[in-house]
Design an enzyme around this catalytic site. Sequence first.
Site, PDB file in Angstrom:
ATOM      1  N   ARG A   1       0.856  -1.196   0.000  1.00  0.00           N
ATOM      2  CA  ARG A   1       0.000   0.000   0.000  1.00  0.00           C
ATOM      3  C   ARG A   1       0.886   1.239   0.000  1.00  0.00           C
ATOM      4  O   ARG A   1       1.707   1.429   0.885  1.00  0.00           O
ATOM      5  CB  ARG A   1      -0.910  -0.002   1.225  1.00  0.00           C
TER       6      ARG A   1
ATOM      7  N   ARG B   1      -4.758   3.653  17.209  1.00  0.00           N
ATOM      8  CA  ARG B   1      -5.550   3.046  16.135  1.00  0.00           C
ATOM      9  C   ARG B   1      -5.241   3.772  14.834  1.00  0.00           C
ATOM     10  O   ARG B   1      -4.558   4.795  14.822  1.00  0.00           O
ATOM     11  CB  ARG B   1      -7.044   3.199  16.487  1.00  0.00           C
ATOM     12  N   LYS B   2      -5.808   3.284  13.721  1.00  0.00           N
ATOM     13  CA  LYS B   2      -5.640   3.975  12.439  1.00  0.00           C
ATOM     14  C   LYS B   2      -6.226   5.386  12.517  1.00  0.00           C
ATOM     15  O   LYS B   2      -7.029   5.696  13.413  1.00  0.00           O
ATOM     16  CB  LYS B   2      -6.310   3.191  11.312  1.00  0.00           C
TER      17      LYS B   2
ATOM     18  N   GLY C   1     -16.898  -5.876   1.574  1.00  0.00           N
ATOM     19  CA  GLY C   1     -16.957  -7.313   1.827  1.00  0.00           C
ATOM     20  C   GLY C   1     -17.292  -7.706   3.250  1.00  0.00           C
ATOM     21  O   GLY C   1     -17.626  -8.864   3.526  1.00  0.00           O
TER      22      GLY C   1
ATOM     23  N   CYS D   1     -14.669  -0.716   4.310  1.00  0.00           N
ATOM     24  CA  CYS D   1     -13.658  -0.046   3.479  1.00  0.00           C
ATOM     25  C   CYS D   1     -14.262   0.499   2.184  1.00  0.00           C
ATOM     26  O   CYS D   1     -13.785   1.478   1.632  1.00  0.00           O
ATOM     27  CB  CYS D   1     -12.534  -1.013   3.133  1.00  0.00           C
ATOM     28  N   GLY D   2     -15.318  -0.147   1.695  1.00  0.00           N
ATOM     29  CA  GLY D   2     -15.993   0.314   0.464  1.00  0.00           C
ATOM     30  C   GLY D   2     -17.090   1.322   0.740  1.00  0.00           C
ATOM     31  O   GLY D   2     -17.834   1.696  -0.154  1.00  0.00           O
TER      32      GLY D   2
HETATM   33 FE1  SRM Z   1      -9.850  -0.622   5.035  1.00  0.00          FE
HETATM   34  C1  SRM Z   1      -8.778  -2.928   7.331  1.00  0.00           C
HETATM   35  C2  SRM Z   1      -8.588  -2.372   2.583  1.00  0.00           C
HETATM   36  C3  SRM Z   1     -10.265   2.064   3.107  1.00  0.00           C
HETATM   37  C4  SRM Z   1     -11.970   0.728   7.422  1.00  0.00           C
HETATM   38  N1  SRM Z   1      -8.799  -2.329   5.002  1.00  0.00           N
HETATM   39  C5  SRM Z   1      -8.431  -3.125   6.031  1.00  0.00           C
HETATM   40  C6  SRM Z   1      -7.470  -4.214   5.584  1.00  0.00           C
HETATM   41  C7  SRM Z   1      -6.084  -3.687   5.802  1.00  0.00           C
HETATM   42  C8  SRM Z   1      -7.670  -5.522   6.332  1.00  0.00           C
HETATM   43  C9  SRM Z   1      -6.628  -6.557   5.980  1.00  0.00           C
HETATM   44  O1  SRM Z   1      -5.545  -6.567   6.562  1.00  0.00           O
HETATM   45  O2  SRM Z   1      -6.898  -7.363   5.101  1.00  0.00           O
HETATM   46  C10 SRM Z   1      -7.869  -4.306   4.079  1.00  0.00           C
HETATM   47  C11 SRM Z   1      -6.788  -4.736   3.127  1.00  0.00           C
HETATM   48  C12 SRM Z   1      -7.366  -5.668   2.091  1.00  0.00           C
HETATM   49  C13 SRM Z   1      -6.550  -5.717   0.840  1.00  0.00           C
HETATM   50  O3  SRM Z   1      -5.828  -6.707   0.622  1.00  0.00           O
HETATM   51  O4  SRM Z   1      -6.682  -4.795   0.051  1.00  0.00           O
HETATM   52  C14 SRM Z   1      -8.428  -2.915   3.840  1.00  0.00           C
HETATM   53  N2  SRM Z   1      -9.387  -0.192   3.232  1.00  0.00           N
HETATM   54  C15 SRM Z   1      -8.969  -1.080   2.308  1.00  0.00           C
HETATM   55  C16 SRM Z   1      -8.976  -0.478   0.918  1.00  0.00           C
HETATM   56  C17 SRM Z   1      -7.885  -1.027   0.016  1.00  0.00           C
HETATM   57  C18 SRM Z   1     -10.367  -0.707   0.283  1.00  0.00           C
HETATM   58  C19 SRM Z   1     -10.394  -0.442  -1.209  1.00  0.00           C
HETATM   59  O5  SRM Z   1     -10.545  -1.434  -1.939  1.00  0.00           O
HETATM   60  O6  SRM Z   1     -10.259   0.697  -1.633  1.00  0.00           O
HETATM   61  C20 SRM Z   1      -8.858   1.018   1.274  1.00  0.00           C
HETATM   62  C21 SRM Z   1      -7.437   1.465   1.402  1.00  0.00           C
HETATM   63  C22 SRM Z   1      -7.320   2.948   1.644  1.00  0.00           C
HETATM   64  C23 SRM Z   1      -5.900   3.427   1.613  1.00  0.00           C
HETATM   65  O7  SRM Z   1      -5.395   3.681   0.523  1.00  0.00           O
HETATM   66  O8  SRM Z   1      -5.304   3.552   2.690  1.00  0.00           O
HETATM   67  C24 SRM Z   1      -9.539   1.003   2.641  1.00  0.00           C
HETATM   68  N3  SRM Z   1     -10.868   1.122   5.268  1.00  0.00           N
HETATM   69  C25 SRM Z   1     -10.992   2.054   4.279  1.00  0.00           C
HETATM   70  C26 SRM Z   1     -12.013   2.996   4.636  1.00  0.00           C
HETATM   71  C27 SRM Z   1     -12.548   4.117   3.754  1.00  0.00           C
HETATM   72  C28 SRM Z   1     -11.933   5.448   3.944  1.00  0.00           C
HETATM   73  O9  SRM Z   1     -10.880   5.602   4.569  1.00  0.00           O
HETATM   74  O10 SRM Z   1     -12.544   6.380   3.441  1.00  0.00           O
HETATM   75  C29 SRM Z   1     -12.489   2.606   5.869  1.00  0.00           C
HETATM   76  C30 SRM Z   1     -13.653   3.252   6.663  1.00  0.00           C
HETATM   77  C31 SRM Z   1     -13.243   4.597   7.222  1.00  0.00           C
HETATM   78  C32 SRM Z   1     -12.501   4.508   8.500  1.00  0.00           C
HETATM   79  O11 SRM Z   1     -11.416   3.934   8.554  1.00  0.00           O
HETATM   80  O12 SRM Z   1     -13.006   5.041   9.485  1.00  0.00           O
HETATM   81  C33 SRM Z   1     -11.768   1.430   6.250  1.00  0.00           C
HETATM   82  N4  SRM Z   1     -10.270  -1.012   7.055  1.00  0.00           N
HETATM   83  C34 SRM Z   1     -11.216  -0.380   7.809  1.00  0.00           C
HETATM   84  C35 SRM Z   1     -11.297  -1.020   9.086  1.00  0.00           C
HETATM   85  C36 SRM Z   1     -12.228  -0.629  10.265  1.00  0.00           C
HETATM   86  C37 SRM Z   1     -11.502   0.375  11.127  1.00  0.00           C
HETATM   87  C38 SRM Z   1     -11.962   0.399  12.552  1.00  0.00           C
HETATM   88  O13 SRM Z   1     -11.794   1.443  13.201  1.00  0.00           O
HETATM   89  O14 SRM Z   1     -12.435  -0.638  13.055  1.00  0.00           O
HETATM   90  C39 SRM Z   1     -10.373  -2.081   9.062  1.00  0.00           C
HETATM   91  C40 SRM Z   1     -10.077  -3.090  10.197  1.00  0.00           C
HETATM   92  C41 SRM Z   1      -9.106  -2.543  11.206  1.00  0.00           C
HETATM   93  O15 SRM Z   1      -8.455  -1.516  10.998  1.00  0.00           O
HETATM   94  O16 SRM Z   1      -9.004  -3.196  12.234  1.00  0.00           O
HETATM   95  C42 SRM Z   1      -9.759  -2.051   7.775  1.00  0.00           C
HETATM   96 FE1  SF4 Z   2     -11.479  -6.495   3.526  1.00  0.00          FE
HETATM   97 FE2  SF4 Z   2     -12.118  -3.984   4.126  1.00  0.00          FE
HETATM   98 FE3  SF4 Z   2     -13.462  -5.248   2.226  1.00  0.00          FE
HETATM   99 FE4  SF4 Z   2     -13.724  -5.994   4.822  1.00  0.00          FE
HETATM  100  S1  SF4 Z   2     -14.365  -4.098   3.915  1.00  0.00           S
HETATM  101  S2  SF4 Z   2     -13.511  -7.322   3.005  1.00  0.00           S
HETATM  102  S3  SF4 Z   2     -11.616  -5.562   5.557  1.00  0.00           S
HETATM  103  S4  SF4 Z   2     -11.245  -4.734   2.173  1.00  0.00           S
END
Ligand code: SRM
Ligand code: SF4
Length: 517
Positions: free
Chosen positions: A66, A180-181, A435, A440-441
Amino acid sequence: MTSSTPTKLNKFEKYKAEKDGLAVKSELEHFAEIGWEAMDDDDRVHRLKWLGIFYRPVTPNKFMLRMRLPSGIMTSAQSRAFGEVIQRYGEDGCGDVTTRQNIQLRGIRFEDFPEILRRFEAVDMTSIQSGMDNVRNITASPVAGIDGAELLDTRDLVQQVQDLITNKGQGNPAFTNLPRKFNIAIGGCPDNSIHAEINDIAFVPAYKDGVIGFNVVVGGFFSASRVAAAVPMDVWVAPNNDVVALCEAILTLFRDHGSRANRQKSRLMWMIDEWGLDKFRAEVEKFMGKPLARAAATDEVNWDKRDHLGVHPQKQAGLNYVGLHIPAGRMFAEDFFELARLADVYGSGEIRLTVEQNAILINVPDSRVELLKQEPLLEKFQLEPGALMRGMVSCTGAQFCKFAMVETKNQAIELAANLDQELDLPNTVRMHWTGCPNSCGQPQVADLGFMGTKARNKEKKPVPGVDLFMGGKVGHEAHLGTKVMKGIPAEELQPFVRDILMEKFGATLKPGVTITD
Ligand code: SRM
Ligand code: SF4
């Protein structure tokens, strides 16, 4: 940490306390020599994310990287570098535009990382601190600096905040151990292209005493257990060092006082809840060593959100930006090469990425637009896709993500494509797929949001399905949608969504189309 910090730390805090995530930076060459199988589990699964390197249990030894692309800006050289890296992995190699205007690369063999990171540094890119308890890619208007409607060009500010957080890409230990993030967005446009409401800190353009600056909202986030829209901090800042200083203050307070006990209650909003906004604001002022101005009475976000697809005149006379739709953000090596070539041949060698997972070519002269439209890449990445395809966003899903309850990207593309063939729609309908409940979507910002879940079909057999979200509004007066229905079997989705589109979004069957299902 202060005395108010709970003594019972969650398991993530324990491994972070044992060894800072950033420590793996100096060990990467060694890890590459011994191989990922021989690495300590915490280093491989968790700490590597401080370098943007994600072990994927779904596809071992096909790692994900990333990046950080502040404001979603990518040069043609960088796009080419992405293409060069993933082409060596054949069918396994691809790249995704993310919902934070960013790129993730896939299929990478672990032993190649030291060389790949050097290659990216040579084109001025970093992946540092892009995962786990770090600040994510900083989002901004994708047309910053070229938009006639822009209130502020935020590119420098975004870069300054990224430089603070990452120490100009070298890594900054001051911000590598947050509870946290953390998400930051800086908007300079009237259409809230950054989704201010879903960021931990968002800067929203607003005039105060005739000066354009920002109202600040804080605490927005999605998680499996709670979804919260950002709340006004009652602060206005000028577009200068105060933006960086405010981010530094909030991040430092969050680092030192945020809860590290329950990871489900660690995002910034939980700390704001505990303190109350008055104390939060007062502590930020104390840290900054000066009083902050109260928020401007109104902000300047008064447009519907644009999707930036198609051809649009820039504020620079005779130049255009041209938005290409990338289905579900998925790109292959040849796509990165072609995008780079088009940016060089028709534009100024610069590409912008959007939070809708699309790309924009910029600085295209009027005289070149018609020729650009003839390019083969624009058959795949269209300027004017159907009303459903153009509003479609999808997270990674089961292909690579272990949290996923369903495959997302292919289903999302198929549903939008099939329904676009059947229906005429008066407006774009934004369908977001995610998913799992991590969101994330962003299904909560969509007209129709789909969240993967387990469902039962008519024969009561367990099948992949979705929960349905509705009511998300973006742009002016944005608000979050909510779950309106649970457990719709994926196999029944097309007729189900067709009915909703006809009942609620003014869809009509295209001439000659008859429905048989
Ligand atoms: Fe996300 C975790 C993908 C945007 C909320 N997110 C993950 C992980 C890292 C989980 C993992 O280790 O597998 C996913 C990686 C999967 C992969 O192989 O791609 C993942 N998140 C993504 C991406 C790639 C989705 C996409 O297809 O676009 C986005 C990457 C953004 C970037 O460039 O950094 C992505 N994730 C988001 C967003 C949307 C946003 O930021 O506008 C959110 C919701 C907003 C937020 O964070 O408040 C989001 N992701 C999460 C969460 C829930 C966070 C929480 O506080 O619980 C997780 C799980 C965690 O962090 O424990 C997570
Ligand atoms: Fe993975 Fe985020 Fe999609 Fe859940 S919402 S399946 S953590 S990429």
